[in-house]
Design a protein around this motif. Structure first.
Motif, mmCIF file in Angstrom:
data_model
loop_
_atom_site.group_PDB
_atom_site.id
_atom_site.type_symbol
_atom_site.label_atom_id
_atom_site.label_comp_id
_atom_site.label_asym_id
_atom_site.label_seq_id
_atom_site.Cartn_x
_atom_site.Cartn_y
_atom_site.Cartn_z
ATOM 1 N N SER B 38 0.825 -1.342 -0.032
ATOM 2 C CA SER B 38 -0.090 -0.079 -0.098
ATOM 3 C C SER B 38 0.826 1.266 0.224
ATOM 4 C CB SER B 38 -0.948 -0.056 1.259
ATOM 5 O OG SER B 38 -0.290 0.104 2.496
ATOM 6 N N SER B 39 2.182 0.984 0.157
ATOM 7 C CA SER B 39 3.033 2.273 0.122
ATOM 8 C C SER B 39 3.324 2.835 -1.170
ATOM 9 C CB SER B 39 4.426 1.927 0.859
ATOM 10 O OG SER B 39 4.336 1.295 2.010
ATOM 11 N N PHE B 40 2.666 2.156 -2.057
ATOM 12 C CA PHE B 40 3.001 2.723 -3.629
ATOM 13 C C PHE B 40 2.281 4.024 -3.716
ATOM 14 C CE2 PHE B 40 -1.404 2.814 -5.322
ATOM 15 C CZ PHE B 40 -2.047 2.097 -4.612
ATOM 16 N N VAL B 41 1.460 4.390 -2.828
ATOM 17 C CA VAL B 41 1.103 5.925 -3.015
ATOM 18 C C VAL B 41 2.370 6.837 -2.836
ATOM 19 C CG1 VAL B 41 -1.393 5.400 -2.123
ATOM 20 C CG2 VAL B 41 0.482 5.983 -0.792
ATOM 21 N N TYR B 42 3.346 6.631 -2.212
ATOM 22 C CA TYR B 42 4.461 7.250 -1.927
ATOM 23 C C TYR B 42 5.257 7.577 -3.136
ATOM 24 C CZ TYR B 42 3.394 7.549 2.954
ATOM 25 O OH TYR B 42 2.785 8.128 4.183
ATOM 26 N N CYS B 43 4.873 6.787 -4.321
ATOM 27 C CA CYS B 43 5.761 6.792 -5.583
ATOM 28 C C CYS B 43 5.144 7.573 -6.532
ATOM 29 C CB CYS B 43 5.507 5.257 -6.327
ATOM 30 S SG CYS B 43 6.470 3.980 -5.398
ATOM 31 N N PHE B 44 3.953 8.213 -6.224
ATOM 32 C CA PHE B 44 3.421 9.198 -7.262
ATOM 33 C C PHE B 44 4.035 10.380 -7.467
ATOM 34 C CE2 PHE B 44 -1.111 7.484 -5.759
ATOM 35 C CZ PHE B 44 -0.937 6.376 -6.491
ATOM 36 N N GLY B 45 4.884 10.919 -6.530
ATOM 37 C CA GLY B 45 5.594 12.167 -6.588
ATOM 38 C C GLY B 45 6.661 11.732 -7.809
ATOM 39 N N GLY B 46 7.424 10.491 -7.501
ATOM 40 C CA GLY B 46 8.550 10.200 -8.286
ATOM 41 C C GLY B 46 7.976 10.050 -9.674
ATOM 42 N N LEU B 47 6.894 9.045 -9.843
ATOM 43 C CA LEU B 47 6.425 9.049 -11.211
ATOM 44 C C LEU B 47 6.048 10.644 -11.924
ATOM 45 C CD1 LEU B 47 4.170 5.881 -10.604
ATOM 46 C CD2 LEU B 47 6.359 6.000 -11.442
ATOM 47 N N VAL B 101 0.716 13.765 -16.601
ATOM 48 C CA VAL B 101 1.645 14.469 -15.613
ATOM 49 C C VAL B 101 0.333 15.178 -14.491
ATOM 50 C CG1 VAL B 101 2.643 16.550 -15.077
ATOM 51 C CG2 VAL B 101 3.309 15.047 -16.953
ATOM 52 N N ILE B 102 -0.756 15.437 -15.187
ATOM 53 C CA ILE B 102 -1.624 16.115 -14.452
ATOM 54 C C ILE B 102 -2.424 15.020 -13.572
ATOM 55 C CG2 ILE B 102 -3.720 16.991 -14.586
ATOM 56 C CD1 ILE B 102 -2.780 18.845 -16.772
ATOM 57 N N ILE B 103 -2.551 13.733 -14.207
ATOM 58 C CA ILE B 103 -3.144 12.766 -13.444
ATOM 59 C C ILE B 103 -2.229 12.508 -12.073
ATOM 60 C CG2 ILE B 103 -4.148 10.365 -13.269
ATOM 61 C CD1 ILE B 103 -4.802 10.687 -16.310
ATOM 62 N N MET B 104 -0.931 12.022 -12.434
ATOM 63 C CA MET B 104 -0.076 11.621 -11.540
ATOM 64 C C MET B 104 0.076 12.930 -10.314
ATOM 65 S SD MET B 104 0.159 8.558 -12.544
ATOM 66 C CE MET B 104 1.173 8.226 -10.831
ATOM 67 N N MET B 105 0.288 13.964 -10.864
ATOM 68 C CA MET B 105 0.502 14.948 -10.286
ATOM 69 C C MET B 105 -0.808 15.128 -8.857
ATOM 70 S SD MET B 105 1.181 19.135 -10.836
ATOM 71 C CE MET B 105 -0.543 19.215 -11.579
ATOM 72 N N PHE B 106 -2.049 14.884 -9.442
ATOM 73 C CA PHE B 106 -3.196 15.278 -8.698
ATOM 74 C C PHE B 106 -3.259 13.866 -7.699
ATOM 75 C CE2 PHE B 106 -7.714 14.920 -8.152
ATOM 76 C CZ PHE B 106 -7.903 16.273 -7.728
ATOM 77 N N LEU B 107 -2.706 12.891 -8.042
ATOM 78 C CA LEU B 107 -3.027 11.767 -7.129
ATOM 79 C C LEU B 107 -1.867 11.777 -6.039
ATOM 80 C CD1 LEU B 107 -3.203 8.558 -9.732
ATOM 81 C CD2 LEU B 107 -4.865 9.539 -8.115
ATOM 82 N N HIS B 108 -0.598 12.467 -6.381
ATOM 83 C CA HIS B 108 0.193 12.741 -5.574
ATOM 84 C C HIS B 108 -0.038 13.796 -4.448
ATOM 85 C CE1 HIS B 108 4.324 14.340 -3.837
ATOM 86 N NE2 HIS B 108 4.111 15.377 -4.634
ATOM 87 N N MET B 109 -0.917 14.835 -4.969
ATOM 88 C CA MET B 109 -1.332 15.901 -4.011
ATOM 89 C C MET B 109 -2.254 15.311 -3.204
ATOM 90 S SD MET B 109 -3.873 18.888 -4.749
ATOM 91 C CE MET B 109 -5.115 18.041 -4.625
ATOM 92 N N LEU B 110 -3.147 14.261 -3.638
ATOM 93 C CA LEU B 110 -4.294 13.587 -2.941
ATOM 94 C C LEU B 110 -3.410 12.828 -1.802
ATOM 95 C CD1 LEU B 110 -7.133 12.416 -5.294
ATOM 96 C CD2 LEU B 110 -6.940 14.457 -3.811
#
Ligand code: HEM
Lengths: 260, 223
Positions: B38-47, B101-110
């Protein structure tokens, strides 16, 4: 791994490494340990992305024509929610969704750390912050879906009532005059090469439906998205064409087919 | 040989501490998907960063053929799409990458939002993040005009007319954006310059701040 010779090379590990086995509490150094696993995730992500890119070629719409005011504007999908929001405030009020509310929203976002000052970081312990964000997400998705649906309808304007029981977007009226029109246009040749196999060299239809008189029920602008999209699985996207210029020529020619 | 070259440079510039700092800092257990999926959410910034890098690369290649002028822009994009070797792919990467980029950035922000990672001492990094968000949206807005097709032209008109509605400064804002009273040659050159020079400069500065601050404060601990 003991410190006898600091320059001793441990296979697969950069020279300068000291103690680097994953620490007891699960921490590990960023490089090389973490990054070596991390790049795999990145590679899989990129591979998926490239597959998507290759199977979803981008098409170029018709060249900008400042005199054609009939064109229905549409932004890229991530601005659709804003675009839809504009529609609910006609006239001078458009400044509210167009400028005032977005600016307030951005400012609110910036000040989130000072608006939500509770000590806890858990989402359920700070219900106001969590609920506001959920509401924002929900509204954006809903507005986007609305905008999408309405745009599809507008593009096919005048199509809805023409659509008959067979479910085709442009129901032709099976005209009595059969002669093809404007066969000197480049679109005619492209049609014969790419579309005639299914729609007939005289537009009479075979695998695909008859297209005689299609110019009476559809304009080039309405035809373009329909042909570009194709009809899965019966008609491939673009009718097999991917060059936007050729697609444009074909629909330009089809729009001239006003047999009665 | 490589080692001797490295040592030679290192003796003069002392570069080892620079990269050792990045290499040696510990990645905490709770952000490492190898420990808990479940820690994959921390990858969003890197992606997101990975996608930003591909955007910059594909954009650099597109700019070899793209011509920011109203007579040729559309034809140059058409040429890229149909004639240039792999042009379709590079254009596709830049086009779809923008959305990703927009999708990943939004997920990262969430992820940052719902884990409350914007709280002290990371408030400033959140503010920088919001600025990055605005910059990325501006990339999308300016880039949309560049192919100079019908969609581009009319969407930008809507944007310019919105600027016009601002009280008092509206007309000035509109001509600042459009470079004139209508969307035309000056708008295109302006949007091109903003898209390929102004925004990347701003983005790189902000990303630099973002990463330095992450390094200083560390990733927020488990909740
Ligand atoms: C181009 C866009 C961005 C990139 C490349 C980026 C990259 C990163 C990376 C790699 C991290 C490390 C942790 C992680 O991956 O989750 C991070 C952390 C963080 N980001 Fe971003 N980010 C971007 C946009 C944003 C935005 C839009 C916001 C908020 C509005 C934001 C706020 C933060 C904060 C507060 C942290 C620290 C989180 C923590 O310590 O747990 N970033 N960013």
């Amino acid at each position: 791994m003991s410190a006898e010779d600091p320059r001793q090379k441990i296979p697969g590990v950069p020279r300068h490494r000291r103690e680097f086995k994953a620490l007891a509490d699960g921490r590990e150094p960023f490089f090389p340990n973490f990054l070596l696993k991390e790049w795999i995730a990145g590679a899989v992500f990129l591979a998926g992305f490239m597959l998507w890119v290759i199977y979803n070629p981008v098409i170029l719409g018709p060249k900008a024509d400042p005199t054609d005011t009939t064109f229905i504007p549409v932004p890229d999908w991530y601005f659709l929610f804003l675009f839809q929001f504009l529609k609910y405030f006609p006239g001078p009020d458009i400044i509210l969704p167009g400028v005032v509310i977005p600016v307030i929203a951005i400012l609110l976002m910036m000040f989130v750390p000072w608006l939500d000052r509770s000590k806890s970081r858990r989402p359920f312990r700070r219900p106001l912050a969590t609920a506001s964000m959920m509401l924002f997400i929900f509204m954006s998705i809903w507005l986007t879906a609305e905008a999408w649906g309405q745009h599809e309808v507008e593009i096919g304007a005048g199509v809805a009532q023409a659509s008959s029981s067979n479910g085709l977007p442009f129901a032709v009226q099976h005209p009595t005059s059969k002669a093809l029109l404007n066969t000197s246009m480049p679109g005619y040749t492209i049609f014969q090469q790419n579309c005639a196999g299914c729609h007939g060299s005289q537009l009479e239809g075979s695998v695909g439906p008859e297209l005689r008189g299609i110019g009476n029920v559809a304009t080039a602008q309405q035809l373009l998205p329909v042909v570009t999209k194709g009809f899965s699985p019966m008609m491939p996207p673009g009718g097999g064409l991917s060059d936007p210029k050729q697609l444009q020529s074909v629909v330009d020619w089809l729009a001239q087919q006003k047999q009665h | 040989m490589i080692k001797r070259t490295y040592d030679w440079i290192d003796e003069r510039l002392n570069i080892t501490p620079l990269w050792r700092d990045i290499a040696d800092h510990d990645v905490p257990a709770h952000v490492n998907p190898a420990n808990r999926m479940s820690s994959f959410v921390y990858c969003f910034g890197g992606l997101t960063f990975l996608m930003i890098v591909t955007q910059i690369l594909s954009g650099m290649f597109l700019s070899m053929y793209y011509v920011p002028d109203i007579n040729n822009a559309w034809y140059s994009v058409q040429y890229i799409t149909n004639e240039v070797l792999l042009g379709q792919v590079v254009r596709g990467m830049h086009f779809w990458g923008a959305s990703l980029v927009i999708i990943m950035m939004f997920l990262h922000m969430l992820r940052v939002f719902f884990t409350g990672a914007y709280k002290a001492p990371r408030e400033m990094n959140w503010v920088v993040g919001v600025l990055i968000f605005v910059i990325v949206l501006a990339f999308g807005f300016t880039g949309y005009l560049l192919p100079w097709d019908q969609k581009a032209y009319w969407a930008t008109s809507v944007g310019a007319n919105l600027a016009n509605t601002v009280p008092l400064i509206g007309p000035y804002l509109k001509s600042l954006l459009a470079g004139g009273s209508t969307i035309g040659a000056l708008t295109l050159t302006r949007f091109f310059a903003i898209h390929v020079f102004f925004l990347p400069a701003a983005l790189l500065v902000l990303l630099g701040l973002h990463f330095v601050m992450i390094r200083k404060a560390g990733i927020a601990g488990p909740m």
